[in-house]
Design a protein around this motif. Structure first.
Motif: not given
Length: 451
Positions: A345-347, A371-378
């Motif tokens: 949800n927070i992703i 999961r965070v590294l692959s799904e969130v762009s920063f």
């Protein structure tokens, strides 16, 4: 400004900056000047916004010296001609890439780290073989004056010079045609710089900002997470473009996390008198930050002195995306804490916002990390750490989307101020006549066999 840029263009066109030996000499000179004036540089930063000596050395001078040392060690390799493979169609022949400096560069620095964020890009530009017009922020006037004195009294202005001033001087510079513009600052001003550069098709690196999230999963080492989050948030009085802007903590550990957070802030005892805190840069910015604080949601801090440009380290809870504090980058010592139960949800929520300059994740779960590294762009970030990724010169630093374009530090900085020229070299004899007319069936069959 026109005469200044012309003088630098003439100097660059003389090829004086091209030899690696010249660049190394200039970097060594800059390093010596900075080292000899360490005390004065620390004093200038303190006069501008009260930052203590230890913090200034760690976050400003150390980074600049590290950039210089990295360039001195690796410059010959970075600048070397790089042979690459030549395809069969171009045999006999050889192919290579020639790094060359872009030319006359404009570097517009930021006030929050007035030395580091102004001089580190200059190191990269000098290493690449460019000439440099340096424009420090007017808001840190003592740093600006000292940099102008140290550089303008020791370097040929046709090669490396500082232009002081405010909006008028910056606009006058932006009217000129540069070969590279490097800007560090806010998104609104970054857009102005980008528009000005577009008139001359000048390549631009924009180091901007955004709301950088920190996520604390239930398996995180909370003591470790809190210590690093507090340090990363409140260093420099919270005026850091990659500071954790807000925290998402898992609801199951919220109570414990908040207590540890309060304890760590109290223990650190952030005060100007302790040389571990900093003033807000201006009265206007102090007022802006105070207006973001909802005192009904403050669980620690909340006090301020507008004329003194001081805001206590402040923690807010029960925050939602509708609060004023969540509408824009905070850039100050106010920390909103929100809770979550489902990582997915927070992703999803984070992905609906502008792409942040940084992201910090606290967990021992490799699957969640991936999961965070692959799904969130920063732009860049860290696992179980804050801010320190910028200290590694091997990691390019820069944003993505709204948080910036391009990057620097180490070789990435050299690349930012360079053009990589592709060259194919052929012998003057021994070339087959395969590609030249007449194009008979035998040649057509040979070409078809290649695809």
């Amino acid at each position: 400004m026109e005469e200044l840029v012309k003088a630098q263009r003439d100097y660059f066109n003389s090829n004086a900056t091209k030899p690696v030996e010249f660049r190394i000499t200039q970097l060594q000179k800059l390093k010596g000047i900075l080292k000899e004036n360490t005390v004065q540089l620390n004093e200038a930063v303190f006069k501008d916004f009260g930052k203590g000596t230890f913090e200034n050395i760690v976050t400003e001078l150390f980074i600049i010296h590290q950039e210089i040392d990295d360039a001195l060690k690796n410059l010959a390799k970075w600048a070397a001609v790089k042979p690459v493979e030549t395809d069969g169609f171009n045999q006999p022949g050889e192919s290579f890439i020639v790094p060359e400096p872009l030319g006359v560069s404009l570097i517009i620095g930021a006030w929050n780290y007035p030395l580091n964020l102004t001089l580190s890009p200059a190191v990269a530009a000098i290493a690449a073989g460019c000439t440099v017009v340096l424009k420090p922020s007017r808001q840190t006037e003592h740093c600006s004056k000292l940099m102008a004195s140290l550089i303008n009294n020791n370097f040929d202005p046709a090669f490396f010079t500082v232009v002081e001033g405010g909006r008028v001087e910056t606009n006058a510079l932006l009217e000129q045609q540069f070969d590279k513009i490097f800007f560090t600052g806010s998104v609104p001003v970054g857009k102005i710089v980008y528009q000005a550069a577009a008139k001359h098709l000048t390549p631009v690196t924009l180091e901007l900002g955004g709301k950088s999230p920190a996520i604390v999963l239930p398996d995180a080492d909370l003591q470790n997470a809190v210590r690093k989050l507090v340090w990363g948030k409140f260093i420099n009085g919270g005026q850091t473009c990659i500071a954790p802007d807000y925290i998402y903590v898992h609801r199951s550990v919220e109570t414990q996390f908040l207590q540890l957070l309060k304890d760590e802030i109290v223990r650190a005892d952030y005060r100007i008198e302790n040389n571990n805190y900093a003033n807000i840069i201006t009265v206007e910015n102090t007022e802006r930050l105070v207006n973001l604080i909802d005192q009904q949601k403050v669980v620690l801090g909340g006090g301020y002195d507008i004329e003194g440009r001081i805001i206590e380290p402040t923690v807010m809870t029960n925050v939602t995306w509708d609060d004023k504090i969540m509408q824009d980058e905070i850039f100050g010592p106010v920390l909103p804490v929100m809770t979550f139960e489902d990582l997915g949800n927070i992703i999803s929520v984070i992905k609906q916002q502008a792409k942040p300059l940084a992201l910090y994740l606290f967990t021992a779960d490799d699957a969640a990390t991936q999961r965070v590294l692959s799904e969130v762009s920063f732009g860049g970030g860290a696992i179980n750490e804050t801010i320190m990724h910028t200290a590694n010169g091997a990691l390019p630093f820069g944003g993505v989307g709204n948080s910036g374009t391009g990057n620097y530090h180490g070789e990435a900085g050299f690349r930012s101020f360079s053009h990589y020229k592709s060259v194919l070299k052929k012998p003057v004899s021994g070339e087959p006549d395969f590609r030249y007319p007449p194009h008979n069936d035998e040649k057509i069959a040979a070409v078809l066999s290649m695809i």
